[in-house]
Design an enzyme around this catalytic site. Structure first.
Site, PDB file in Angstrom:
ATOM      1  N   GLY A  32       0.822  -1.208   0.000  1.00  0.00           N
ATOM      2  CA  GLY A  32       0.000   0.000   0.000  1.00  0.00           C
ATOM      3  C   GLY A  32       0.853   1.253   0.000  1.00  0.00           C
ATOM      4  N   LEU A  33       0.211   2.358  -0.243  1.00  0.00           N
ATOM      5  CA  LEU A  33       0.901   3.648  -0.271  1.00  0.00           C
ATOM      6  C   LEU A  33       1.468   4.005   1.107  1.00  0.00           C
ATOM      7  CD1 LEU A  33      -1.736   5.712  -2.297  1.00  0.00           C
ATOM      8  CD2 LEU A  33       0.565   5.108  -3.093  1.00  0.00           C
ATOM      9  N   SER A  34       2.444   4.899   1.102  1.00  0.00           N
ATOM     10  CA  SER A  34       2.944   5.450   2.352  1.00  0.00           C
ATOM     11  C   SER A  34       1.785   6.130   3.080  1.00  0.00           C
ATOM     12  CB  SER A  34       4.049   6.471   2.061  1.00  0.00           C
ATOM     13  OG  SER A  34       4.510   7.063   3.250  1.00  0.00           O
ATOM     14  N   GLY A  35       1.601   5.806   4.350  1.00  0.00           N
ATOM     15  CA  GLY A  35       0.505   6.396   5.107  1.00  0.00           C
ATOM     16  C   GLY A  35      -0.790   5.612   5.060  1.00  0.00           C
ATOM     17  N   GLY A  37      -1.268   2.672   6.299  1.00  0.00           N
ATOM     18  CA  GLY A  37      -1.457   1.942   7.551  1.00  0.00           C
ATOM     19  C   GLY A  37      -0.842   0.557   7.565  1.00  0.00           C
ATOM     20  N   LYS A  38       0.048   0.272   6.625  1.00  0.00           N
ATOM     21  CA  LYS A  38       0.665  -1.062   6.511  1.00  0.00           C
ATOM     22  C   LYS A  38       1.391  -1.489   7.790  1.00  0.00           C
ATOM     23  CE  LYS A  38       3.351   0.096   3.154  1.00  0.00           C
ATOM     24  NZ  LYS A  38       2.951   1.511   3.189  1.00  0.00           N
ATOM     25  N   SER A  39       2.297  -0.647   8.247  1.00  0.00           N
ATOM     26  CA  SER A  39       3.121  -1.002   9.414  1.00  0.00           C
ATOM     27  C   SER A  39       2.278  -1.129  10.679  1.00  0.00           C
ATOM     28  CB  SER A  39       4.228   0.036   9.621  1.00  0.00           C
ATOM     29  OG  SER A  39       5.118   0.039   8.525  1.00  0.00           O
ATOM     30  N   SER A 106       6.094  -1.570  -1.985  1.00  0.00           N
ATOM     31  CA  SER A 106       6.224  -2.481  -3.136  1.00  0.00           C
ATOM     32  C   SER A 106       5.266  -2.092  -4.262  1.00  0.00           C
ATOM     33  CB  SER A 106       6.031  -3.946  -2.721  1.00  0.00           C
ATOM     34  OG  SER A 106       5.132  -4.124  -1.676  1.00  0.00           O
TER      35      SER A 106
END
Length: 198
Positions: A32-35, A37-39, A106
């Site tokens: 997913g895009l930065s921001g 919420g992946k991490s 990615s």
């Protein structure tokens, strides 16, 4: 690759490690895009799995770029190499019987497909953390989008570098509208049956 290198095999197999751990090993790849919420999502899923006794480890984009991948920039070539290295590390963890939660933008389908081949398709679970660019920019907890808009961060995904949404992810998590609790629940419902030893 040198012809003088030979793969070594040892007495303890992956199955031996899985049996010891009491569960299958998978790589859960958060895209997913930065921001988006992946991490945060990976961390919450790992916390639940850990409490249940699963052996887990998170591979995070920023953390690996501080060490293993500190020599890489953000060109298309370097991004591909970043994902390739991560996939190789995830494969090693997988062979060790560990459930890996991988949180990386990615952005390119070709790189994700390469990661899937390295890790082996049956061990790879793709989670698309879907969040509109406008929402990611509003969150912008690291201030990266603001810098990219000012031209201070070239090749920033979503601004001047493309993001190709996964074509067939195993699950789509919409962090704009879903609560963290519901998102974690949906992911666990997908992955836990796959973690059972046959």
């Amino acid at each position: 690759m040198s012809k003088n290198i030979t793969r070594q095999t040892y007495a303890i197999s992956k199955f031996d490690r899985l049996k010891n751990n009491g569960h299958q090993a998978k790589v859960i790849w958060f895209v997913g895009l930065s921001g988006s919420g992946k991490s945060t999502l990976a961390g919450n899923v790992e916390s639940v799995l850990h409490k249940k006794g699963y052996k887990t480890y998170i591979l995070d984009g920023d953390n690996l770029r501080l060490g293993l991948n500190s020599d890489l920039g953000f060109s298309k070539r370097d991004r591909s190499e970043n994902i390739r290295r991560v996939a190789e590390v995830a494969r090693l963890f997988n062979e060790a019987g560990i459930i890996v939660l991988s949180a990386f933008i990615s952005p390119l389908e070709s790189d994700r497909n390469q990661a899937r081949k390295i890790i082996v398709v049956d061990n790879f679970i793709e989670v698309f953390v879907h969040c509109p660019l406008k929402i990611c920019e509003k969150r912008d907890v690291k201030g990266l989008y603001a810098k990219a808009r000012k031209g201070l961060l070239p090749n920033f995904t979503g601004i001047d570098s493309p993001f190709e949404p996964p074509k067939q992810p195993d699950i789509i998590i919409k962090t704009k509208s879903e609560s963290m609790k519901i998102s974690v629940k949906n992911i666990l419902e997908l992955i836990e049956p796959k973690l059972k030893l046959e």
